[in-house]
Design a protein around this motif. Sequence first.
Motif, PDB file in Angstrom:
ATOM      1  N   SER A  26       0.846  -1.190   0.000  1.00  0.00           N
ATOM      2  CA  SER A  26       0.000   0.000   0.000  1.00  0.00           C
ATOM      3  C   SER A  26       0.880   1.237   0.000  1.00  0.00           C
ATOM      4  O   SER A  26       1.977   1.231   0.569  1.00  0.00           O
ATOM      5  CB  SER A  26      -0.918   0.037   1.230  1.00  0.00           C
ATOM      6  N   MET A  27       0.389   2.305  -0.637  1.00  0.00           N
ATOM      7  CA  MET A  27       1.150   3.554  -0.708  1.00  0.00           C
ATOM      8  C   MET A  27       0.207   4.724  -0.507  1.00  0.00           C
ATOM      9  O   MET A  27      -0.844   4.813  -1.168  1.00  0.00           O
ATOM     10  CB  MET A  27       1.849   3.676  -2.069  1.00  0.00           C
ATOM     11  N   HIS A  28       0.580   5.615   0.404  1.00  0.00           N
ATOM     12  CA  HIS A  28      -0.229   6.785   0.713  1.00  0.00           C
ATOM     13  C   HIS A  28       0.587   8.051   0.432  1.00  0.00           C
ATOM     14  O   HIS A  28       1.795   8.078   0.630  1.00  0.00           O
ATOM     15  CB  HIS A  28      -0.659   6.773   2.186  1.00  0.00           C
ATOM     16  N   PHE A  29      -0.109   9.086  -0.008  1.00  0.00           N
ATOM     17  CA  PHE A  29       0.527  10.380  -0.242  1.00  0.00           C
ATOM     18  C   PHE A  29      -0.245  11.452   0.515  1.00  0.00           C
ATOM     19  O   PHE A  29      -1.488  11.450   0.531  1.00  0.00           O
ATOM     20  CB  PHE A  29       0.542  10.732  -1.730  1.00  0.00           C
ATOM     21  N   ASP A  30       0.484  12.380   1.132  1.00  0.00           N
ATOM     22  CA  ASP A  30      -0.149  13.512   1.804  1.00  0.00           C
ATOM     23  C   ASP A  30      -0.247  14.677   0.831  1.00  0.00           C
ATOM     24  O   ASP A  30       0.747  15.103   0.239  1.00  0.00           O
ATOM     25  CB  ASP A  30       0.665  13.927   3.036  1.00  0.00           C
ATOM     26  N   ARG A  32      -2.613  18.543  -0.197  1.00  0.00           N
ATOM     27  CA  ARG A  32      -3.289  19.673   0.442  1.00  0.00           C
ATOM     28  C   ARG A  32      -4.731  19.312   0.798  1.00  0.00           C
ATOM     29  O   ARG A  32      -5.316  19.877   1.711  1.00  0.00           O
ATOM     30  CB  ARG A  32      -3.289  20.885  -0.501  1.00  0.00           C
ATOM     31  N   GLU A  33      -5.305  18.381   0.045  1.00  0.00           N
ATOM     32  CA  GLU A  33      -6.677  17.955   0.304  1.00  0.00           C
ATOM     33  C   GLU A  33      -6.761  16.851   1.358  1.00  0.00           C
ATOM     34  O   GLU A  33      -7.842  16.419   1.735  1.00  0.00           O
ATOM     35  CB  GLU A  33      -7.334  17.461  -0.989  1.00  0.00           C
ATOM     36  N   GLY A  34      -5.605  16.384   1.819  1.00  0.00           N
ATOM     37  CA  GLY A  34      -5.593  15.310   2.800  1.00  0.00           C
ATOM     38  C   GLY A  34      -4.809  14.108   2.301  1.00  0.00           C
ATOM     39  O   GLY A  34      -4.132  14.164   1.273  1.00  0.00           O
ATOM     40  N   ARG A  35      -4.899  13.026   3.030  1.00  0.00           N
ATOM     41  CA  ARG A  35      -4.146  11.820   2.686  1.00  0.00           C
ATOM     42  C   ARG A  35      -4.853  11.061   1.570  1.00  0.00           C
ATOM     43  O   ARG A  35      -6.059  10.814   1.637  1.00  0.00           O
ATOM     44  CB  ARG A  35      -3.998  10.923   3.915  1.00  0.00           C
ATOM     45  N   VAL A  36      -4.078  10.693   0.542  1.00  0.00           N
ATOM     46  CA  VAL A  36      -4.603   9.948  -0.594  1.00  0.00           C
ATOM     47  C   VAL A  36      -3.950   8.570  -0.622  1.00  0.00           C
ATOM     48  O   VAL A  36      -2.721   8.459  -0.531  1.00  0.00           O
ATOM     49  CB  VAL A  36      -4.330  10.691  -1.924  1.00  0.00           C
ATOM     50  N   THR A  37      -4.761   7.536  -0.735  1.00  0.00           N
ATOM     51  CA  THR A  37      -4.243   6.173  -0.886  1.00  0.00           C
ATOM     52  C   THR A  37      -4.174   5.864  -2.370  1.00  0.00           C
ATOM     53  O   THR A  37      -5.205   5.758  -3.036  1.00  0.00           O
ATOM     54  CB  THR A  37      -5.144   5.150  -0.175  1.00  0.00           C
ATOM     55  N   ALA A  38      -2.947   5.749  -2.892  1.00  0.00           N
ATOM     56  CA  ALA A  38      -2.755   5.478  -4.320  1.00  0.00           C
ATOM     57  C   ALA A  38      -2.859   3.988  -4.618  1.00  0.00           C
ATOM     58  O   ALA A  38      -3.441   3.582  -5.630  1.00  0.00           O
ATOM     59  CB  ALA A  38      -1.400   6.013  -4.780  1.00  0.00           C
ATOM     60  N   VAL A  39      -2.280   3.168  -3.742  1.00  0.00           N
ATOM     61  CA  VAL A  39      -2.275   1.716  -3.911  1.00  0.00           C
ATOM     62  C   VAL A  39      -2.682   1.099  -2.587  1.00  0.00           C
ATOM     63  O   VAL A  39      -2.205   1.518  -1.527  1.00  0.00           O
ATOM     64  CB  VAL A  39      -0.876   1.204  -4.332  1.00  0.00           C
ATOM     65  N   ASP A  40      -3.566   0.112  -2.642  1.00  0.00           N
ATOM     66  CA  ASP A  40      -4.131  -0.432  -1.408  1.00  0.00           C
ATOM     67  C   ASP A  40      -4.098  -1.958  -1.421  1.00  0.00           C
ATOM     68  O   ASP A  40      -4.901  -2.615  -2.086  1.00  0.00           O
ATOM     69  CB  ASP A  40      -5.575   0.060  -1.256  1.00  0.00           C
ATOM     70  N   GLY A  41      -3.130  -2.533  -0.725  1.00  0.00           N
ATOM     71  CA  GLY A  41      -3.075  -3.986  -0.535  1.00  0.00           C
ATOM     72  C   GLY A  41      -2.834  -4.781  -1.805  1.00  0.00           C
ATOM     73  O   GLY A  41      -3.408  -5.854  -1.983  1.00  0.00           O
ATOM     74  N   MET A  42      -1.942  -4.276  -2.675  1.00  0.00           N
ATOM     75  CA  MET A  42      -1.614  -4.995  -3.920  1.00  0.00           C
ATOM     76  C   MET A  42      -0.803  -6.245  -3.612  1.00  0.00           C
ATOM     77  O   MET A  42       0.207  -6.181  -2.911  1.00  0.00           O
ATOM     78  CB  MET A  42      -0.802  -4.101  -4.855  1.00  0.00           C
ATOM     79  N   SER A  43      -1.238  -7.379  -4.143  1.00  0.00           N
ATOM     80  CA  SER A  43      -0.496  -8.634  -3.998  1.00  0.00           C
ATOM     81  C   SER A  43      -0.545  -9.415  -5.301  1.00  0.00           C
ATOM     82  O   SER A  43      -1.627  -9.623  -5.856  1.00  0.00           O
ATOM     83  CB  SER A  43      -1.079  -9.500  -2.871  1.00  0.00           C
ATOM     84  N   PHE A  44       0.616  -9.798  -5.797  1.00  0.00           N
ATOM     85  CA  PHE A  44       0.716 -10.694  -6.952  1.00  0.00           C
ATOM     86  C   PHE A  44       2.161 -11.169  -7.036  1.00  0.00           C
ATOM     87  O   PHE A  44       3.041 -10.646  -6.343  1.00  0.00           O
ATOM     88  CB  PHE A  44       0.299  -9.997  -8.265  1.00  0.00           C
ATOM     89  N   SER A  45       2.405 -12.162  -7.869  1.00  0.00           N
ATOM     90  CA  SER A  45       3.771 -12.655  -8.064  1.00  0.00           C
ATOM     91  C   SER A  45       4.026 -12.864  -9.548  1.00  0.00           C
ATOM     92  O   SER A  45       3.093 -12.973 -10.340  1.00  0.00           O
ATOM     93  CB  SER A  45       4.002 -13.957  -7.296  1.00  0.00           C
ATOM     94  N   VAL A  46       5.308 -12.897  -9.897  1.00  0.00           N
ATOM     95  CA  VAL A  46       5.714 -13.131 -11.282  1.00  0.00           C
ATOM     96  C   VAL A  46       6.719 -14.274 -11.282  1.00  0.00           C
ATOM     97  O   VAL A  46       7.748 -14.217 -10.608  1.00  0.00           O
ATOM     98  CB  VAL A  46       6.335 -11.878 -11.925  1.00  0.00           C
ATOM     99  N   GLU A  47       6.406 -15.323 -12.038  1.00  0.00           N
ATOM    100  CA  GLU A  47       7.272 -16.491 -12.089  1.00  0.00           C
ATOM    101  C   GLU A  47       8.457 -16.255 -13.023  1.00  0.00           C
ATOM    102  O   GLU A  47       8.426 -15.384 -13.895  1.00  0.00           O
ATOM    103  CB  GLU A  47       6.480 -17.711 -12.568  1.00  0.00           C
ATOM    104  N   ARG A  48       9.498 -17.041 -12.840  1.00  0.00           N
ATOM    105  CA  ARG A  48      10.698 -16.914 -13.662  1.00  0.00           C
ATOM    106  C   ARG A  48      10.366 -17.121 -15.145  1.00  0.00           C
ATOM    107  O   ARG A  48       9.724 -18.095 -15.525  1.00  0.00           O
ATOM    108  CB  ARG A  48      11.749 -17.931 -13.221  1.00  0.00           C
ATOM    109  N   GLY A  49      10.777 -16.175 -15.961  1.00  0.00           N
ATOM    110  CA  GLY A  49      10.550 -16.259 -17.392  1.00  0.00           C
ATOM    111  C   GLY A  49       9.151 -15.860 -17.829  1.00  0.00           C
ATOM    112  O   GLY A  49       8.839 -15.911 -19.014  1.00  0.00           O
ATOM    113  N   GLU A  50       8.314 -15.428 -16.898  1.00  0.00           N
ATOM    114  CA  GLU A  50       6.935 -15.079 -17.213  1.00  0.00           C
ATOM    115  C   GLU A  50       6.844 -13.627 -17.671  1.00  0.00           C
ATOM    116  O   GLU A  50       7.636 -12.776 -17.282  1.00  0.00           O
ATOM    117  CB  GLU A  50       6.059 -15.289 -15.972  1.00  0.00           C
ATOM    118  N   PHE A  51       5.851 -13.341 -18.512  1.00  0.00           N
ATOM    119  CA  PHE A  51       5.565 -11.983 -18.972  1.00  0.00           C
ATOM    120  C   PHE A  51       4.202 -11.608 -18.389  1.00  0.00           C
ATOM    121  O   PHE A  51       3.184 -12.186 -18.751  1.00  0.00           O
ATOM    122  CB  PHE A  51       5.525 -11.918 -20.499  1.00  0.00           C
ATOM    123  N   VAL A  52       4.209 -10.626 -17.492  1.00  0.00           N
ATOM    124  CA  VAL A  52       2.987 -10.180 -16.829  1.00  0.00           C
ATOM    125  C   VAL A  52       2.776  -8.703 -17.115  1.00  0.00           C
ATOM    126  O   VAL A  52       3.722  -7.909 -17.071  1.00  0.00           O
ATOM    127  CB  VAL A  52       3.062 -10.422 -15.306  1.00  0.00           C
TER     128      VAL A  52
END
Length: 284
Positions: A26-30, A32-52
């Motif tokens: 997760s990533m938050h930015f502060d 002037r309008e307040g705290r903004v959550t840009a990314v929230d609980g991202m989960s994934f994986s990339v296997e060796r040699g895979e194109f995602v």
Amino acid sequence: MAAATAKLRLAASAASETDLVVDNVSMHFDTREGRVTAVDGMSFSVERGEFVSIIGPSGCGKSTVFNILGGLVGGYEGKVSVSGETITGPHPSIGMVFQEESTFPWRTVIDNVAFPLEVKGVAKAERYDVARKFIDMVGLAGFEQRYPAELSGGMRQRVAIARTLVFEPKILLMDEPFAALDEQTRVLLGDKVLAIQQELKQTTLLITHNITEAVQLSDRVVIMTFRPGKVKRIVNIRLPRPRQGDVVGSDAFGRYVAEIWNDLREEASRGMAESEAGARKGRS
């Protein structure tokens, strides 16, 4: 006992084949309008040699994810690991290709591509030999002494890709590298990128807003929600490899594009509605 040991070895082997893991990031930015959550609980994986590919509506946090994985920003929650090693900044196993045109206009193609090796102190003859290998790989043999101003946009982007490849990174991150190109050039350059990826057996993660590009290139497509960016769904692209640009005209390809567009349309519509509501609120 022997069976248990065999299972442990098998599990270790399977784990070692995962090159990149994004765990509840997760990533938050502060602002002037307040705290903004840009990314929230991202989960994934990339296997060796895979194109995602990661795709999502404008403003969903795709580039934030790219910057986190490349070690360009910190202060996020969660964990990113490469081959089981938690990373907190730039990692030598990760190479990055950016959307913006990034060649050095005062250097020839070969000197652009060889630049990272020059910084490392590699002798001129050796770095030129390595640079020529990757210049040939991206289809620019014969252009070694040209300057960027003498090349098309697609050729300059190939120079940038070759310059990243001389590092021989285990993982290649690309942030909308073809965004400034026309559709025909995008498809043809996608063919070239796929050929390179297959030849090097390189793990690749592409950030894109182009559905056709994502389906053409990927083994899997991660679809993000509108802000805050979350994983909405992951689509497995079961099209045969080696994959060429002519697959774009197939019925199966069209079905994948339609499937992903249905998800994106829902998220983009939500983003548009929020933007319009914000504009009305600002005028009131």
